[in-house]
Design a protein around this motif. Structure first.
Motif, PDB file in Angstrom:
ATOM      1  N   ALA A 230       7.673  -5.534   0.055  1.00 56.92           N
ATOM      2  CA  ALA A 230       7.334  -5.652   1.502  1.00 56.92           C
ATOM      3  C   ALA A 230       8.058  -4.937   2.500  1.00 56.92           C
ATOM      4  O   ALA A 230       8.015  -4.025   3.341  1.00 56.92           O
ATOM      5  CB  ALA A 230       6.717  -6.906   2.228  1.00 56.92           C
ATOM      6  N   GLU A 231       9.511  -5.530   2.364  1.00 57.68           N
ATOM      7  CA  GLU A 231      10.672  -5.015   2.902  1.00 57.68           C
ATOM      8  C   GLU A 231      11.152  -3.768   2.622  1.00 57.68           C
ATOM      9  O   GLU A 231      11.791  -2.863   3.456  1.00 57.68           O
ATOM     10  CB  GLU A 231      11.969  -6.021   2.936  1.00 57.68           C
ATOM     11  N   SER A 232      10.643  -3.226   1.481  1.00 59.69           N
ATOM     12  CA  SER A 232      11.110  -1.629   1.380  1.00 59.69           C
ATOM     13  C   SER A 232      10.229  -0.749   1.995  1.00 59.69           C
ATOM     14  O   SER A 232      10.412   0.351   1.921  1.00 59.69           O
ATOM     15  CB  SER A 232      10.911  -1.814  -0.355  1.00 59.69           C
ATOM     16  N   GLY A 233       9.108  -1.151   2.446  1.00 65.76           N
ATOM     17  CA  GLY A 233       8.274  -0.068   2.949  1.00 65.76           C
ATOM     18  C   GLY A 233       7.002   0.262   2.211  1.00 65.76           C
ATOM     19  O   GLY A 233       6.228   1.001   2.593  1.00 65.76           O
ATOM     20  N   MET A 234       7.045  -0.415   0.844  1.00 64.73           N
ATOM     21  CA  MET A 234       5.721  -0.097   0.145  1.00 64.73           C
ATOM     22  C   MET A 234       4.390  -0.742   1.066  1.00 64.73           C
ATOM     23  O   MET A 234       4.598  -1.757   1.752  1.00 64.73           O
ATOM     24  CB  MET A 234       5.804  -0.920  -1.282  1.00 64.73           C
TER      25      MET A 234
END
Length: 316
Positions: A230-234
């Motif tokens: 989630a933090e990666s932007g996926m």
């Protein structure tokens, strides 16, 4: 969301115009083209870059000398590979049913339909009588990078061309390698990005970068792994049905991630043992009950070879 897996591939040879057009007619919300490149940088829709089993290339004497052996994502394969052909050459080939023993009825369409480009599939969607999304799967990005082919650049270029000529369908881009998705996100491609997971194993890009220290897909489905995703932007993850559970869906949803599952198929060969009926692996088992079980996890979308069947299974 019901996503037609390589088109309506349970009824027609996969990745053909007939498969995509039938998927739209059967009410699919989206279609899923897998993309691999040609030598001259054209994205074609094939499940793998080795095409010996899904086209008539093995029967074409002019291409006999293209048969070779490659190691793709750690797997040694012998056959014919798209990156050894120009689009002009591939455009002369026709498609064949991938699973002739399981789906013999589809073999009557062998040789009728040519290999398609991604551009051709997008044009089919543009001409559809209703909005149909595209779930574009990028295959083997790390392998192709090793032979000098930048899959992110090719996908970005094709999507830009499509949007420029008026393409408006919703776009999801997925891959078993998060690296290529991250690259497209950095390039600000207008799409939702979904990370594909097998039940077990490790992504090829992570193995290439970190060797034995690479995290497994299983570890990436822990709470810490979902947090990182989630933090990666996926925007989500897509797992094979054997890795799907209500718990996974609940934990992913709590982090704002969508969850998809692949692939729903009605034949005994592809069903859990408890849902198989009879001795034939090609016969349809109790797919109705299995599809309903999958839907009951709260999953956001399913991939299906027969896109009409999930609708039937969920009908009140």
């Amino acid at each position: 969301m019901v996503i037609a897996h390589r088109g309506a591939s349970g009824y027609r040879p996969e990745h053909t115009a007939a498969a995509y057009e039938l998927a739209i007619a059967l009410g699919a919300d989206a279609v899923e083209p897998d993309v691999v490149p040609t030598r001259d940088g054209v994205l074609v829709v094939r499940h793998e870059n080795e095409i010996g089993g899904t086209t008539d290339v093995a029967d074409r004497p002019e291409f006999a000398d293209r048969r070779t052996t490659r190691v793709v994502d750690g797997h040694k394969l012998t056959g014919w590979f798209t990156e050894d052909f120009t689009w002009a050459e591939l455009s002369t080939l026709t498609a064949r049913e991938r699973l002739p023993r399981v789906r013999p009825a589809s073999t009557r369409f062998d040789g009728r339909y040519p290999v398609l480009r991604l551009e051709d599939v997008l044009r089919i969607l543009d001409a559809a009588p209703r909005p149909v999304a595209v779930v574009l799967e990028i295959k083997h990005a790390t392998y192709f990078a090793s032979v000098g082919i930048d899959m992110a650049r090719l996908v970005e270029r094709e999507v830009i061309r499509w949007r420029a000529r008026g393409g408006t369908a919703p776009l999801i881009v997925e891959s078993f390698e998060q690296g290529v998705l991250d690259e497209l996100r950095r390039r600000e491609l207008r799409a939702r990005f979904v990370y594909l997971h097998e039940r077990r194993g490790t992504a090829a890009d992570l193995v290439a970068a970190r060797g034995r220290a690479a995290p497994s897909w299983e570890s990436q489905r822990t709470n810490a792994g979902l947090d990182a995703l989630a933090e990666s932007g996926m925007h989500g993850l897509s797992v094979e049905t054997s890795a799907l559970s209500r718990d996974l869906v609940t934990r992913a949803h709590a982090r704002g991630l969508d969850v998809y599952a692949w692939t729903l198929r009605p034949e005994n060969r592809f069903l859990p043992e408890r849902h198989r009926l009879g001795a034939s692996s090609a016969a349809h088992g109790d797919w109705h009950a299995w599809f309903a079980e999958v839907a009951a996890t709260g999953v956001d979308g399913v991939f299906a070879d027969h896109p009409d069947l999930p609708r039937e299974a969920l009908r009140p």
